[in-house]
Design a protein around this motif. Structure first.
Motif, PDB file in Angstrom:
ATOM      1  N   GLU A  55       0.827  -1.207   0.000  1.00 38.84           N
ATOM      2  CA  GLU A  55       0.000   0.000   0.000  1.00 38.84           C
ATOM      3  C   GLU A  55       0.863   1.259   0.000  1.00 38.84           C
ATOM      4  O   GLU A  55       0.553   2.241  -0.661  1.00 38.84           O
ATOM      5  N   ARG A  56       1.940   1.209   0.747  1.00 40.00           N
ATOM      6  CA  ARG A  56       2.804   2.381   0.888  1.00 40.00           C
ATOM      7  C   ARG A  56       3.509   2.740  -0.418  1.00 40.00           C
ATOM      8  O   ARG A  56       3.645   3.903  -0.775  1.00 40.00           O
ATOM      9  N   PHE A  57       3.982   1.704  -1.148  1.00 38.79           N
ATOM     10  CA  PHE A  57       4.823   1.961  -2.307  1.00 38.79           C
ATOM     11  C   PHE A  57       4.185   1.612  -3.647  1.00 38.79           C
ATOM     12  O   PHE A  57       4.814   1.792  -4.686  1.00 38.79           O
ATOM     13  N   ALA A  58       2.949   1.150  -3.675  1.00 41.91           N
ATOM     14  CA  ALA A  58       2.303   0.736  -4.923  1.00 41.91           C
ATOM     15  C   ALA A  58       2.203   1.877  -5.926  1.00 41.91           C
ATOM     16  O   ALA A  58       2.360   1.667  -7.128  1.00 41.91           O
ATOM     17  N   GLU A  59       1.970   3.087  -5.451  1.00 41.86           N
ATOM     18  CA  GLU A  59       1.802   4.211  -6.361  1.00 41.86           C
ATOM     19  C   GLU A  59       3.095   4.563  -7.103  1.00 41.86           C
ATOM     20  O   GLU A  59       3.067   5.227  -8.129  1.00 41.86           O
TER      21      GLU A  59
END
Length: 80
Positions: A55-59
């Motif tokens: 969730e933290r780095f997916a973007e």
């Protein structure tokens, strides 16, 4: 339905809340409800570390690595 009153709210916090609500196209009251529901829901379903990292780095997107092909033969393991 329950009702709460929040006293002594900093003016800057109120302003940022009003801006955030406008960005989402809802009233300040609806924005506060959405924030509370989201925050409380996070506590209900515990996430493992991998889900949190995703969730933290997916973007940021993925990473393509050049993995060289394997060469040679496999070695047998000697347990003797």
């Amino acid at each position: 339905m329950a009702a709460i009153t929040v006293r002594n709210l900093d003016d800057d916090v109120k302003h940022r809340l009003r801006v955030r609500a406008a960005k989402h196209g809802r009233s300040m009251e609806a924005e506060v409800r959405a924030i509370l529901v989201e925050v409380v829901a996070e506590d209900v379903v515990p996430k493992n570390i991998l889900e949190r990292l995703h969730e933290r780095f997916a973007e940021l997107g993925g990473v393509e690595l050049d993995i060289p092909p394997r060469t040679g033969t496999h070695r047998a393991v000697d347990f003797g």
